[in-house]
Design a protein around this motif. Structure first.
Motif, PDB file in Angstrom:
ATOM      1  N   ASP A 106       0.811  -1.209   0.000  1.00  0.00           N
ATOM      2  CA  ASP A 106       0.000   0.000   0.000  1.00  0.00           C
ATOM      3  C   ASP A 106       0.849   1.265   0.000  1.00  0.00           C
ATOM      4  O   ASP A 106       0.405   2.308   0.473  1.00  0.00           O
ATOM      5  CB  ASP A 106      -0.946   0.004   1.209  1.00  0.00           C
ATOM      6  N   THR A 107       2.070   1.205  -0.516  1.00  0.00           N
ATOM      7  CA  THR A 107       2.935   2.379  -0.661  1.00  0.00           C
ATOM      8  C   THR A 107       3.248   2.586  -2.144  1.00  0.00           C
ATOM      9  O   THR A 107       3.135   1.669  -2.950  1.00  0.00           O
ATOM     10  CB  THR A 107       4.245   2.217   0.124  1.00  0.00           C
ATOM     11  N   SER A 108       3.656   3.796  -2.476  1.00  0.00           N
ATOM     12  CA  SER A 108       3.955   4.127  -3.868  1.00  0.00           C
ATOM     13  C   SER A 108       5.057   5.179  -3.925  1.00  0.00           C
ATOM     14  O   SER A 108       5.316   5.888  -2.953  1.00  0.00           O
ATOM     15  CB  SER A 108       2.702   4.645  -4.584  1.00  0.00           C
ATOM     16  N   ILE A 109       5.701   5.254  -5.080  1.00  0.00           N
ATOM     17  CA  ILE A 109       6.723   6.260  -5.367  1.00  0.00           C
ATOM     18  C   ILE A 109       6.257   7.062  -6.573  1.00  0.00           C
ATOM     19  O   ILE A 109       5.888   6.488  -7.600  1.00  0.00           O
ATOM     20  CB  ILE A 109       8.088   5.617  -5.650  1.00  0.00           C
ATOM     21  N   VAL A 110       6.274   8.385  -6.446  1.00  0.00           N
ATOM     22  CA  VAL A 110       5.827   9.269  -7.512  1.00  0.00           C
ATOM     23  C   VAL A 110       7.041   9.966  -8.112  1.00  0.00           C
ATOM     24  O   VAL A 110       7.839  10.572  -7.393  1.00  0.00           O
ATOM     25  CB  VAL A 110       4.821  10.308  -6.990  1.00  0.00           C
ATOM     26  N   TYR A 111       7.177   9.844  -9.424  1.00  0.00           N
ATOM     27  CA  TYR A 111       8.239  10.519 -10.164  1.00  0.00           C
ATOM     28  C   TYR A 111       7.602  11.604 -11.031  1.00  0.00           C
ATOM     29  O   TYR A 111       6.609  11.350 -11.723  1.00  0.00           O
ATOM     30  CB  TYR A 111       8.999   9.542 -11.063  1.00  0.00           C
ATOM     31  N   VAL A 112       8.166  12.814 -10.959  1.00  0.00           N
ATOM     32  CA  VAL A 112       7.621  13.937 -11.721  1.00  0.00           C
ATOM     33  C   VAL A 112       8.725  14.555 -12.575  1.00  0.00           C
ATOM     34  O   VAL A 112       9.919  14.460 -12.252  1.00  0.00           O
ATOM     35  CB  VAL A 112       7.007  15.013 -10.796  1.00  0.00           C
ATOM     36  N   ASN A 113       8.288  15.179 -13.649  1.00  0.00           N
ATOM     37  CA  ASN A 113       9.207  15.868 -14.553  1.00  0.00           C
ATOM     38  C   ASN A 113       8.429  16.978 -15.233  1.00  0.00           C
ATOM     39  O   ASN A 113       7.375  16.734 -15.827  1.00  0.00           O
ATOM     40  CB  ASN A 113       9.778  14.904 -15.587  1.00  0.00           C
ATOM     41  N   ALA A 114       8.932  18.204 -15.106  1.00  0.00           N
ATOM     42  CA  ALA A 114       8.287  19.364 -15.714  1.00  0.00           C
ATOM     43  C   ALA A 114       9.253  20.009 -16.701  1.00  0.00           C
ATOM     44  O   ALA A 114      10.413  20.261 -16.372  1.00  0.00           O
ATOM     45  CB  ALA A 114       7.866  20.371 -14.649  1.00  0.00           C
ATOM     46  N   VAL A 115       8.777  20.256 -17.910  1.00  0.00           N
ATOM     47  CA  VAL A 115       9.580  20.848 -18.976  1.00  0.00           C
ATOM     48  C   VAL A 115       8.991  22.205 -19.336  1.00  0.00           C
ATOM     49  O   VAL A 115       7.772  22.326 -19.542  1.00  0.00           O
ATOM     50  CB  VAL A 115       9.626  19.941 -20.225  1.00  0.00           C
ATOM     51  N   GLN A 116       9.855  23.207 -19.382  1.00  0.00           N
ATOM     52  CA  GLN A 116       9.439  24.560 -19.744  1.00  0.00           C
ATOM     53  C   GLN A 116       9.865  24.857 -21.175  1.00  0.00           C
ATOM     54  O   GLN A 116      11.056  24.880 -21.487  1.00  0.00           O
ATOM     55  CB  GLN A 116      10.061  25.579 -18.783  1.00  0.00           C
ATOM     56  N   ASN A 117       8.888  25.058 -22.042  1.00  0.00           N
ATOM     57  CA  ASN A 117       9.136  25.371 -23.445  1.00  0.00           C
ATOM     58  C   ASN A 117       8.867  26.855 -23.696  1.00  0.00           C
ATOM     59  O   ASN A 117       7.797  27.359 -23.336  1.00  0.00           O
ATOM     60  CB  ASN A 117       8.248  24.526 -24.363  1.00  0.00           C
TER      61      ASN A 117
END
Length: 234
Positions: A106-117
């Motif tokens: 019942d655990t999770s890992i969140v990976y995020v990535n934001a790109v500025q164009n």
């Protein structure tokens, strides 16, 4: 004489160092990647399932004006447009991936990535020539100016505080939104129930005959035996 020579030598050395610095090629940023195993600003652990965490991430982006698309339960994509000036335009693309955690189910890992164009308004000149058959090979150029938004930059946002604020908002929605309850995957055992046996009706008890009265019994006995003291005539 010695002092003058020393100053001249120092100035020459500074000039050589400046020239060498100008001629050196700057190192590309991708070569500066360290790929360390420590804490990453692009990942965060949560005590919830991947489905619930991605749903909270989707709500977090929607609450900040991002246009989201969620085709799978473990991935969220979002975009948001900015217009700093009349001639510039910025588009932020957000990408979220939810994976199972390492400690429990019942655990999770969140990976995020934001790109500025980045986009800028550019004017391009277009020319065309028109040939006039009457005047021979004479051509007249025709010019026109067209304005178009041209992509001038694209860079991944490296700011740790930017992602910290996003993860904090995800945690907020995990605490306030009702989570889905996981289905317990225990093995289901089945067994055949016995066939019910119909109940047998008991036979009724035979009816008892009424007992004869004592008076009848006495009368019958008197008829069989003579009375005492009575003789029979010869």
């Amino acid at each position: 004489m010695f002092t003058s020579f020393s100053k001249t030598t120092a100035v020459s050395l500074v000039g050589l160092l400046t020239l060498a610095a100008c001629n050196s090629t700057p190192q590309p940023k991708f070569q500066q990647e360290l790929f360390e195993t420590g804490a990453s600003p692009y990942a965060r652990n949560f005590n919830s399932s991947t489905t619930d965490t991605c749903e909270a991430a989707r709500r977090a982006l929607l609450s900040q004006g991002y246009l989201t698309t969620m085709t799978r339960t473990d991935t969220v994509d979002g975009t948001k447009n900015f217009q700093p000036t009349g001639d510039t335009h910025i588009v932020v693309e957000f990408h979220v991936v939810c994976t199972p955690g390492e400690e429990a189910s019942d655990t999770s890992i969140v990976y995020v990535n934001a790109v500025q164009n980045g986009f800028a308004l550019k004017k391009s000149d277009t020319s065309a020539s028109v040939g006039l058959s009457v005047l021979g090979s004479l051509s007249l150029p025709i010019r026109s100016n067209n304005d178009a938004m041209v992509k001038i930059s694209s860079e991944t946002i490296p700011s740790g505080k930017f992602y910290d604020r996003f993860f904090g908002l995800v945690d907020h929605y995990l605490q306030t939104v009702v989570r889905t309850q996981p289905v317990v995957s225990n093995r289901i055992e089945t067994r055949i129930l016995p066939v019910p046996v119909p109940e047998q009706l008991e036979a009724p008890a035979p009816a008892l005959l009424p007992e004869m009265p004592d008076a009848i019994d006495k009368a019958a006995a008197a008829m069989v035996q003579p009375a005492s003291g009575t003789g029979v005539a010869p």
